[in-house]
Every structure is written in C-alpha cells, then in structure tokens.
Design a protein around this motif. Structure first.
Motif, short mmCIF file in Angstrom:
data_model
loop_
_atom_site.label_atom_id
_atom_site.label_comp_id
_atom_site.label_asym_id
_atom_site.label_seq_id
_atom_site.Cartn_x
_atom_site.Cartn_y
_atom_site.Cartn_z
N GLU A 385 32.90 67.21 58.99
CA GLU A 385 34.11 67.51 59.76
C GLU A 385 34.78 66.23 60.28
OE1 GLU A 385 31.57 71.15 59.80
OE2 GLU A 385 31.23 69.00 60.10
N THR A 386 33.97 65.31 60.79
CA THR A 386 34.53 64.08 61.33
C THR A 386 35.21 63.27 60.24
OG1 THR A 386 32.77 64.04 62.98
CG2 THR A 386 34.03 62.03 62.70
N PHE A 387 34.60 63.18 59.07
CA PHE A 387 35.19 62.42 57.98
C PHE A 387 36.53 63.02 57.55
CE2 PHE A 387 35.77 61.42 53.43
CZ PHE A 387 35.74 60.04 53.49
N LEU A 388 36.59 64.36 57.44
CA LEU A 388 37.84 65.00 57.04
C LEU A 388 38.93 64.75 58.07
CD1 LEU A 388 39.38 66.80 55.06
CD2 LEU A 388 38.55 68.78 56.32
N ASN A 389 38.58 64.86 59.36
CA ASN A 389 39.58 64.61 60.40
C ASN A 389 40.09 63.18 60.36
OD1 ASN A 389 39.43 67.22 61.39
ND2 ASN A 389 37.91 66.74 62.94
N ILE A 390 39.21 62.23 60.08
CA ILE A 390 39.62 60.82 60.07
C ILE A 390 40.54 60.54 58.89
CG2 ILE A 390 38.76 58.48 59.67
CD1 ILE A 390 36.37 59.15 61.41
N ILE A 391 40.21 61.03 57.70
CA ILE A 391 41.06 60.71 56.55
C ILE A 391 42.38 61.47 56.59
CG2 ILE A 391 39.14 60.04 55.08
CD1 ILE A 391 39.32 62.72 53.66
N LEU A 392 42.41 62.63 57.26
CA LEU A 392 43.68 63.31 57.43
C LEU A 392 44.60 62.53 58.36
CD1 LEU A 392 42.68 67.09 57.71
CD2 LEU A 392 43.97 66.00 55.87
N GLY A 393 44.01 61.96 59.43
CA GLY A 393 44.81 61.20 60.38
C GLY A 393 45.14 59.80 59.91
N SER A 394 44.25 59.21 59.12
CA SER A 394 44.44 57.83 58.63
C SER A 394 44.07 57.77 57.16
CB SER A 394 43.57 56.85 59.43
OG SER A 394 43.84 56.93 60.81
N PRO A 395 44.93 58.32 56.28
CA PRO A 395 44.57 58.39 54.85
C PRO A 395 44.35 57.03 54.21
CG PRO A 395 46.87 59.02 55.22
CD PRO A 395 46.23 58.95 56.56
N GLY A 396 44.93 55.96 54.80
CA GLY A 396 44.74 54.63 54.25
C GLY A 396 43.30 54.18 54.25
N ILE A 397 42.45 54.85 55.05
CA ILE A 397 41.04 54.48 55.12
C ILE A 397 40.37 54.67 53.76
CG2 ILE A 397 38.83 55.31 56.06
CD1 ILE A 397 40.26 55.56 58.74
N LEU A 398 40.84 55.64 52.98
CA LEU A 398 40.26 55.85 51.66
C LEU A 398 40.37 54.61 50.79
CD1 LEU A 398 41.18 59.45 50.44
CD2 LEU A 398 38.99 58.59 51.22
N ASN A 399 41.43 53.83 51.00
CA ASN A 399 41.63 52.64 50.19
C ASN A 399 40.59 51.56 50.51
OD1 ASN A 399 42.99 51.19 48.23
ND2 ASN A 399 44.30 50.15 49.73
N GLN A 400 39.92 51.68 51.66
CA GLN A 400 38.89 50.71 52.02
C GLN A 400 37.55 51.04 51.36
OE1 GLN A 400 38.59 51.02 56.26
NE2 GLN A 400 40.60 50.14 56.67
N LEU A 401 37.40 52.29 50.93
CA LEU A 401 36.09 52.77 50.51
C LEU A 401 35.81 52.46 49.05
CD1 LEU A 401 36.07 56.24 52.30
CD2 LEU A 401 34.75 54.22 52.92
N GLY A 402 34.66 51.85 48.81
CA GLY A 402 34.21 51.64 47.44
C GLY A 402 33.30 52.74 46.97
N LEU A 403 32.65 53.42 47.93
CA LEU A 403 31.68 54.46 47.58
C LEU A 403 31.67 55.53 48.66
CD1 LEU A 403 29.12 55.57 46.03
CD2 LEU A 403 27.76 54.06 47.50
N ILE A 404 31.63 56.79 48.23
CA ILE A 404 31.43 57.93 49.12
C ILE A 404 30.21 58.70 48.62
CG2 ILE A 404 32.38 60.10 49.99
CD1 ILE A 404 35.17 58.89 49.59
N VAL A 405 29.21 58.82 49.48
CA VAL A 405 28.00 59.58 49.15
C VAL A 405 28.02 60.86 49.97
CG1 VAL A 405 25.49 59.58 49.09
CG2 VAL A 405 26.73 57.44 48.76
N LEU A 406 28.12 62.00 49.31
CA LEU A 406 28.08 63.29 50.00
C LEU A 406 26.72 63.91 49.75
CD1 LEU A 406 30.84 65.78 50.65
CD2 LEU A 406 28.66 66.67 49.85
N ASP A 407 25.91 63.96 50.82
CA ASP A 407 24.57 64.51 50.71
C ASP A 407 24.59 66.01 51.01
OD1 ASP A 407 21.90 64.47 50.21
OD2 ASP A 407 21.34 63.26 51.94
N GLU A 408 23.60 66.72 50.50
CA GLU A 408 23.50 68.18 50.66
C GLU A 408 24.74 68.86 50.08
OE1 GLU A 408 20.69 69.35 51.73
OE2 GLU A 408 19.83 67.51 52.54
N GLY A 409 25.08 68.50 48.84
CA GLY A 409 26.30 69.01 48.20
C GLY A 409 26.35 70.51 48.07
#
Length: 1002
Positions: A385-409
């Motif tokens: 939930e926190t990650f979704l709220n952050i990228i909705l408010g600041s979508p530019g943060i995705l451009n900083q990310l080289g890797l996203i690991v989603l556990d318990e898919g």
C-alpha cells in the motif's frame, strides 16, 4: 594546439536537503570515456560525486581556462543540479549557503572572457526550474530568473544547454543518461563521417533530445549559443577500452555456485566477503539457475515460484547489487509491516557496514519517506500500500528504480489486498510505454496453475519444487495412524503415536488429546514445534496446557526482556507459558512481545521449544520449525471459510530448519481414518489453486477510478482498455474477446456519475479527474467509501468539531465496518456503546454513525470502535479498555488484538483519506495539521501532551511512555529529574543507561 577537457557529474550530495540524481555521474563517465578513447593527446579530468567538490572543480575548470594558450580548445561538461538563481551545485554545496559553496555562472562567464583559449565548449546538462527527476535544485525564496547565459557565449565560446530557462532537464528512463547527454552520445558516435563539426551536429542533438522528451511526455529543447570561425571539429567518437571498462556489456556470465564467482559481475569485495560467511555452502541450484539460465544479474526480469526456505530472498539480494552499483535504487515490496520491519533490520545489519543505505516505508512515523522522495537511499522496503501511494504521488520515483522485488506474489489473488498488488503491476506496465522499465522480480512460494499471470507481466517463469530441507507431509488421526508422503514421493502409513497415549483430557474429545502426546514425543526428540490454531484464544489455550504438560525449562532470557507496563490479559498468559518453555504468537500480544518470541524461537538452541500461533505467522515471517502441526480438522478460519490448498502449503512450508533438521515434517490432525483420507487427498496431494485476479465486476467503480488516477487524461472510449491492463481484465478478455465491449455500458454509466459528482471533467474528447476525483482514486478506499466520506464532510461544519471527531466519522467506511468488532448479540447490553460514544464525540458524529447501517448491531459496533479509539489515544491502559468493553467472557470479548486492529485500520485509512480531506478542507489548514498529530496518537496510543516523549533516542513501549507521563513528565528535562530508582523502574536498566548517554534523536 592542446585539447583539454573536464567532465563533471554528480549524483550524490553531502547536504541531506539536496535530492540525489541517477544519471549525472553516468553522463560524465560516458563522455570522458568516449573522448579519451577517441582523441589522441587529450588531457582530461573526471570529477564525479565526492570528488566533484567546490575546490576540485574550481581547480580543474578555472585552472584549465587560465592556463590555456591561444590555440587551445577547452571542453567542459557538467551534469547535475542547477539552481534558479544561476549556480551549478557541487558535491559539498550547502543549500543554505549557495553564494559561498556553489559556482555561479557569473564567475564562469568572467573566466570564459579572460581565457586565452581559442575555443571553449561548455556542455550543461542541468536545469534551473522544474521538478524531480528534473535536474533542478529546489530552493525556497530564490527568484526563477533567467539563467545568466548571455555572458558566457560569444565568438569561440560555445554553450550547449540542456533546456531553455523555463524548462526542465530530464533524465531518460532505461539508459540512465540525461536526455541531452544521450543525444550527444548518439550524434557523436553514429555519424557516417570521419569527423564531426560544431555547430553542424547541433541540429541533430536538439532533434534527438526533443524526440526523446516527447516519448516520455515532457518538453525539453536544448539551447545552442555561440560561434566558432571554421567550426569546432574532432573525430567521430568511438567506444574503446575506457568505455567498455566503465560500461561493460551486460551478458550472462556463468557461475558455478561459489560466492567468489560474483566478482565477475562487479560485486563489491566487502559484500563478497560477508556472503562467504553467511552462505558457506555457496549458492544453491535455484539461485544458480536464476543467474545462468535467466540472467537476473544481467538485468533480466523473472517470476520465481519455489517452496519456502528455497532461497528466493537471496535471488532478490543478488539482483539488487548490480542495480545499486549502477546508481539505481532497489525496492522490496512486502505484504505486512512485520515483514518490512524484519527485512529492514536484517538488511541494515548485513549491509550498512558495506555502505548501503537501507530505508523502510510501512506507514509508521519512523518511515524513511523523505529519503525515498529525495533519492537518498539504496535499498528500500515497502508495504504494498505504501509503495502504491508513493508512486501515485511521485511517479518520477520509478525512474530511480533499477529493480523492484515483489515478494509473496500470490497476494494478487487475495480478496482484500489483491487490488493493491494488481494496481502496482498495472502501473508498471503502463510505465513501460514511457521507457521506464526497471527489472522486476516476483517471488512466491505457493502458486498453482499460473493462468497466464507470467504472460500478462511478460516475465519468464522459473518454477522449482526443490527444498534445501526435504518435507514430509501427512495427516494423523486419533488412532495414531500417520498417512504421509515421504521425501522420496512415496505414500506411506505408520503408527506415529500408540493409540493408548491418546486419552480424553476434558469433558469431551478435543484436539488437546492428540496434541499433548504428539508434542511430548517430538520435543523429546529435540524438535521445535509450530502449532497452528485458527483462533487467538485457541492458540493461547494450547500454549498454556502444553506449558503445564511438557515439563520444559523456563525461557528466562525471554522473560527478562518482556515489557512490564501497560500489559494485556494475553501478556499474563505469555509469562505463564514461557515459564514452561512454550509460547504463543497472535495479535493479542504487544509488538515487543511477539518480536521477543520470534527472536528466541529462531535461535538454534533457544529456550522456546513450542509456539502455538494463528495463521498470520505463516506469511513469510522467519520462524522455521522442525515440525508444523495444523490442528483444526476443518481448517476453518476466522472468516468462516476453509483454508485453500495454497494457504495450507504456506503453513506446511514453515517446517524444516536449515542447519538444525535434515528433514521437516508437516502434520494435519484428523478425527477419523475417513477424515484422514479426505484431508490427505485434498491438502497433502492437492495442488495450489490457479492464480486469479481479485477483480470483481461489482467493484468496477473502485477499479476504474483508481486506474484513472494513474493517467493524466484519456478519451472516454479508451477507459475500458485500462481494465485490460489489469490481470483481471487481461484474463477476462482472453476467455471472452468481447469482454471489453460487454462492460462498456457499465463503464460509461460510471463515468457519467463521475461527471455529475464533479469528480471528473470533460475537455473535448478527453476526460480527466478533478482534484477531488484524483484524491478519491489515489486513496486505498473503495469508491463507495470515498463517497460516504465526501457526503458526510460536506454536510458537517468542521469549524465546530474537533479533528479528533474524524475518528468517529471514519467508522462508517466499508473498510472499517469489515474490521471484526466483538459484540454481545443477545439482548441490549451493547446499546451502552451509544452512550459511551455520545460522551466522547459531538452529536453530528453520532448522527453520522447511524448512516449506511444494515442494523442496530452495526451501529453499536461503530460506536464501540469509536469509543475504544478515543480511550486508546488518551492513554487509557489496555487492561482497562479490555475489561470495560467486554460484554461477557464468552461473547463480545475485547482483547488487545481487537484494539490494535481497530487503531491500525483507522490510522491506515485516515492516512489514505488525507488527500480527500485536504481537498475538501482547503480553508481549514489548522484542522488538517491536527491530523498529523492524531495519526501519531493512533500509532502509539498516547495523549497529545505525551507525544514529546517520541523525541527520545531509544524507542520505548507504550507502557513505558505512559509511566513517564503519569509520573508528571511534561518535557524531556523532567525525565532526568526523576530518581534513578524511578527511572529504572519505568524503562529498565539498559534503556536508562542508553538514554542518559544519548537522550534525543538527531
């Protein structure tokens, strides 16, 4: 003639107030490598990050200009932050002292004028207005004036600036370069000619920059100023030894399993040395396969489905290091706060000495949201939930990310949390269209038929059933017969317990009759047991009778660490159980108590031999046992449904301790041989359910508004296509190609409703959400809950109520109605809760609580939750709350788990509703500012006047805070006026010593 060059690139800054960049260092490194590889006789200097200080940049830039002769050519490139008032920002620039610590364009202009150099080329890839990830230093109170370029250029003085004074210089997704630098590299390396000439090549550079800017939906037009008689020529740039050393081609290099093999991927020696100690046996087959066959260290994405304890987490760690070494950030997404906290502490311990910066974002006040927004971190742990709220408010943060690991898919199938996971994935899929494509790893222990889940995400799939510790799964009946699948996959039967050892211990047969002799046998063999029960009370009761029956030594080390103030009824039970070497784990325990139990159980020779737990302990928390026992025959959960096969497999997977047991064991208890056969067939031999979306057409309104909040605007006819981007829509359209057409009517009806409610607006053929609509769409609330909140707040005069009263109003939300609130449903005893709420809240709040009710019990439950919250934030002791709000011991019992669930649920949804409230209450800033205080009160359960205690360096328990507050402490200084005896009584000897040496947070 001499050719001299200085290349400057700064991603990281010493001042914590300056946001970090991703591509500036890479820009400087690439240009330096290309020029040095291609031009003989070039004298060059590369200054990046901590080497690019004010003094060093002045030394080499101004030195090159002052020492130049009449035939010399000087090339200077700068990539990093610029400020609106005309400064370039260096590594050691202080945001509060730009004139003294930055380099002004005026000083550069003067140096350009006085240099004897024939030609100076100045490449400036930064900007002077805009927003992250634009390369701008946002400074308060500085004029957005034109940058001083007119004094820099002229005859023999060429400036190539990334953008005009009113635009932003952006970083390009994918390549990791600034748009301007990427265009320069492309234009100067792809030419068909042997030489390139400024200004002839400039038109191509501007064209390429503008095209890439349009592709990522921004506007950026470089500026070229100045002239050179005859132009400035040099050879076409070639990628040579320096370039390939700096940017090695990403290839899949084979590893044998030895940790030393990771050197070839550029892993820092400090991490290699640490991993050799942590993993003395090297990488396992799953990890080797992910590297050699699927290329995770070459940046390839992957979906991994493998059993618990198979080493999936290390796959994420492996992939993280290359991203970080390239200057990118890594995000680990997890379902629960407890998991975020556990992983944060583990990674901080393992990697902080290697210089990696670890943060967590789980919705707590201690979160590192500010470092995430500013890019001042390397590894981040987030709840979904926190990650979704952050990228909705600041979508530019995705451009900083080289890797996203989603556990318990597998949580994408969860009826409550699945929508969050699915929206994160759909957001990432849409970002690909703009060239933002971080590496994605999805990890899961339990997935059945993948059902095109991998195709939807366009991820290769790695499935493994291999466990480092083999697992025996079986069912035990009351006759002592154990039917199981052995490690060699054969089905066997044996007498696990003598039938005479299974005796009735209560007035009727119960699971206790089997659990006691079974536990005695297994513990006597040196095993540690994890017993799953489907209710909190059952878990506590099980632990209590085992503590009496097993005759184990007391767990004194744990007992000595437990809190002593503001205890719950469950706290007393835990003390009794620990005296018999047994514990329980459920939400009735305080967080510090749960963590103490987990920590001791993880120890190889720990004093806790058995834990009786509710099923929440199965969700990834690191508490492996030798044997797992699943008690309830029907596997009924608190929501009244049977466990799925996937849920069973997840619980069974906790069995098997690496380094402790060679084989793990999972035992389901059954009543009769017939039931044993049925449970064996269903669960032991069963296959986890296929992956399915949690999307239901009844929730269409919620899905549509959340998807609309992720786009700026869209034509109405394209809205159904947004649903195709979800896994639910993708799956439905595969089954029925006309699915989109079939739902068009419902979507259009909902859009008309949005327009009528002024949550959306039409501009020509395009629809976009209004400020209020976007606030509703980016919250975690369902659409109907958002509308309830909007309707109530529009009718209430907020100037006449306290912000605290919002705690009551929020109880009308569907999400809070769904929180289990124990009620005595016989008679009218719970009607007292209306009186309780009336004493604590305004009449308007009580009237609001009556709205949207199904029956009087729902109204009483809302009043009960609202009253509990009021007492909680005003510091009422837990034991008092438990006793007062319990109607009788048999029905309607309120425990700490209920209190914590109500407080946490309300806090989460209050934070989520904050944007809605901010939009509706723009004219009442004081009301809104009070909400931050209330959020802290909800988190810690403290009165407003006690919140100053949170400034203490060492975090305390609620009971310790309240003890200090009750002792009359009203400011920090008061604490140290207490006698040593009282201070130690309230916080304990160790904490008292630490606070005396370092009392306040920095």
């Amino acid at each position: 003639m001499a050719l001299r060059a200085v290349f400057i690139g700064i991603n990281q800054y010493n001042d914590q107030g300056i946001s970090e960049l991703n591509g500036a260092k890479r820009d400087a490194l690439a240009l330096w490598a290309l020029f040095t590889d291609s031009i003989e006789g070039l004298t060059s200097k590369l200054l990046v990050d901590q080497d690019a200080t004010n003094s060093e940049v002045r030394k080499y830039v101004f030195g090159a200009l002052s020492e130049a002769n009449g035939d010399d050519v000087i090339i200077i490139s700068f990539a990093g932050h610029g400020s609106p008032d005309g400064n370039i920002i260096l590594y050691d620039t202080e945001i509060g002292n730009l004139p003294g610590t930055a380099i002004s364009m005026a000083s550069l202009a003067e140096a350009f004028k006085t240099t004897k150099a024939k030609t100076v080329l100045f490449i400036l890839d930064c900007c002077f207005s805009g927003q992250t990830p634009a390369r701008v230093l946002e400074t308060a109170g500085l004029p957005r004036s034109s940058f001083i370029l007119n004094e820099v250029y002229g005859e023999g003085r060429i400036i190539l600036s990334a953008c005009s004074v009113s635009e932003s210089a952006w970083e390009q997704p994918g390549t990791g370069h600034g748009l301007l630098t990427y265009a320069i590299i492309t234009a100067l390396t792809d030419s068909d000619k042997q030489i390139v000439n400024f200004p002839d090549v400039v038109g191509e550079i501007i064209r390429l920059t503008r095209i890439e800017a349009e592709r990522i939906n921004v506007k950026q037009t470089p500026m070229f100023l100045g002239t050179v008689i005859g132009g400035l020529t040099f050879p076409v740039l070639k990628r040579g030894a320096n370039y390939f050393a700096a940017f090695p081609h990403k290839t899949t290099k084979k590893v044998s399993g030895k940790i030393e093999d990771l050197h070839q991927y550029g892993f820092p020696p400090s991490i290699i040395d640490q991993w050799k100690v942590r993993f003395p046996h090297g990488l396992n087959s799953l990890q080797i396969q992910s590297i050699n066959e699927f290329g995770i260290l070459a940046g390839n994405s992957l979906l991994v489905v493998a059993p618990t304890s198979s080493g999936k987490t290390l796959i994420g760690e492996l992939a993280a290091i290359p991203s970080i070494t390239l200057g990118k950030k890594v995000a680990f997404l997890l379902p629960y706060r407890a998991l975020v906290n556990e992983k944060y502490e583990d990674f901080t311990f393992n990697y902080s000495l290697s210089g990696l910066r670890v943060v967590r974002c789980s919705g707590d006040s201690t979160d590192g949201v500010a470092p995430v927004i500013k890019g001042r971190y390397d590894l981040g742990f987030f709840t979904y939930e926190t990650f979704l709220n952050i990228i909705l408010g600041s979508p530019g943060i995705l451009n900083q990310l080289g890797l996203i690991v989603l556990d318990e898919g597998q949580f994408i199938t969860d009826p409550n949390r699945g929508i969050i996971v699915e929206l994160i994935f759909s957001f990432l899929l849409r970002a690909r269209a703009n060239g933002i494509e971080p590496q994605i790893l999805v990890l899961s222990a339990v997935m059945g038929n993948i059902n095109n889940f991998d195709r939807w995400l366009n991820l290769p799939l790695l499935i493994s059933k291999e466990r480092p510790v083999p697992l025996i799964e079986g069912v035990l009946d009351r006759r002592g017969q154990f039917q199981f699948v052995d490690v060699d996959a054969t089905i066997k039967n044996e007498e696990l317990l003598p039938v005479q050892s299974i005796v009735q211990r209560r007035d009727r047969p119960s699971s206790q009759d089997v659990i006691v002799p079974l536990s005695k046998k297994l513990v006597s063999n040196g095993e540690k047991l994890l017993i799953f029960r489907n209710q909190r009370g059952a878990a506590q009761g099980c632990a209590k009778y085992l503590a009496n029956e097993l005759g184990l030594e007391p767990a004194n080390q744990v007992l000595n660490t437990l809190p002593t103030q503001d205890l719950t009824n469950a706290s007393q039970d835990l003390h009794l159980c620990l005296k018999g070497g047994v514990a329980f784990h459920n939400t009735n325990l305080l967080r510090s108590e749960r963590e103490a139990v987990e920590k001791e159980f993880r120890k190889l020779n720990g004093e806790i031999h058995v834990i009786a737990a509710t099923t929440t302990l199965a969700a990834g928390i690191n508490t492996p046992a030798s044997t797992v026992i699943l008690t309830e025959n029907e596997f009924l959960g608190e929501d009244g449904r049977e466990f799925t096969v996937a849920e069973y497999k997840n619980m069974a997977g906790r069995a098997g301790r690496v380094g402790f047991n060679e084989i793990g064991k999972s035992i389901i208890l059954a009543e009769t041989p017939l039931e044993r056969a049925q449970l064996f067939q269903k669960y032991v031999l069963g296959t986890p359910e296929e992956v399915q979306s949690s999307f239901q057409e009844r929730d269409l309104s919620t899905w549509v508004i959340r998807l609309l909040s992720q786009v700026k605007e869209i034509s109405q006819k394209e809205i159904p296509g947004l649903l195709i981007n979800t896994f639910g829509g993708y799956s439905a359209s595969l089954e029925n190609p006309k699915w989109v057409v079939n739902i068009e009517f419902e979507v259009n009806t909902f859009v008309e409703r949005l327009l009528q409610l002024e949550l959306a607006e039409l501009e020509g053929d395009f629809i976009h959400l209004t400020l209020l609509g976007r606030a509703c769409g980016s919250s975690s609330l369902s659409f109907e809950s958002s509308m309830r909140l909007v309707e109530i707040l529009k009718e209430i005069d907020t100037s006449k109520i306290s912000p605290v009263h919002l705690l009551g109003i929020l109880q009308v939300l569907n999400e809070l109605d769904s929180i289990y609130t124990p009620l005595m449903k016989r008679g009218q005893s719970e009607s007292l809760r209306v009186s309780d709420a009336s004493k604590r809240y305004d009449l308007n709040v009580i009237q609001s609580l009556k709205r949207y009710c199904h029956d009087q019990f729902q109204f009483w439950a809302r009043c009960k939750r609202a009253s509990i919250l009021f007492d909680w934030i005003n510091g009422e002791h837990i034991e008092v709350i438990e006793k007062y709000y319990t109607a009788n011991p048999y029905q309607g019992t309120i425990s700490y788990g209920n209190i914590a669930s109500i407080a946490e649920g309300t806090r989460f949804h209050l934070r989520s509703a904050h944007k809605i409230l901010s939009t509706l209450l723009l004219d009442t800033p004081d009301f809104l500012s009070e909400l931050d205080i209330i959020l802290q009160q909800l988190e810690f359960g403290l009165p407003r006047d006690a919140l100053f205690l949170l400034k203490l360096e060492i975090p305390l328990t609620r009971g310790q805070y309240l003890a200090l507050f009750s002792a009359g402490c009203r400011k920090i200084e008061d604490i140290f006026d207490l006698s040593n005896e009282k201070f130690i009584e309230y916080v304990g000897t160790d904490i008292a010593k630490q606070l005396l040496s370092k009392p306040l947070k920095q």
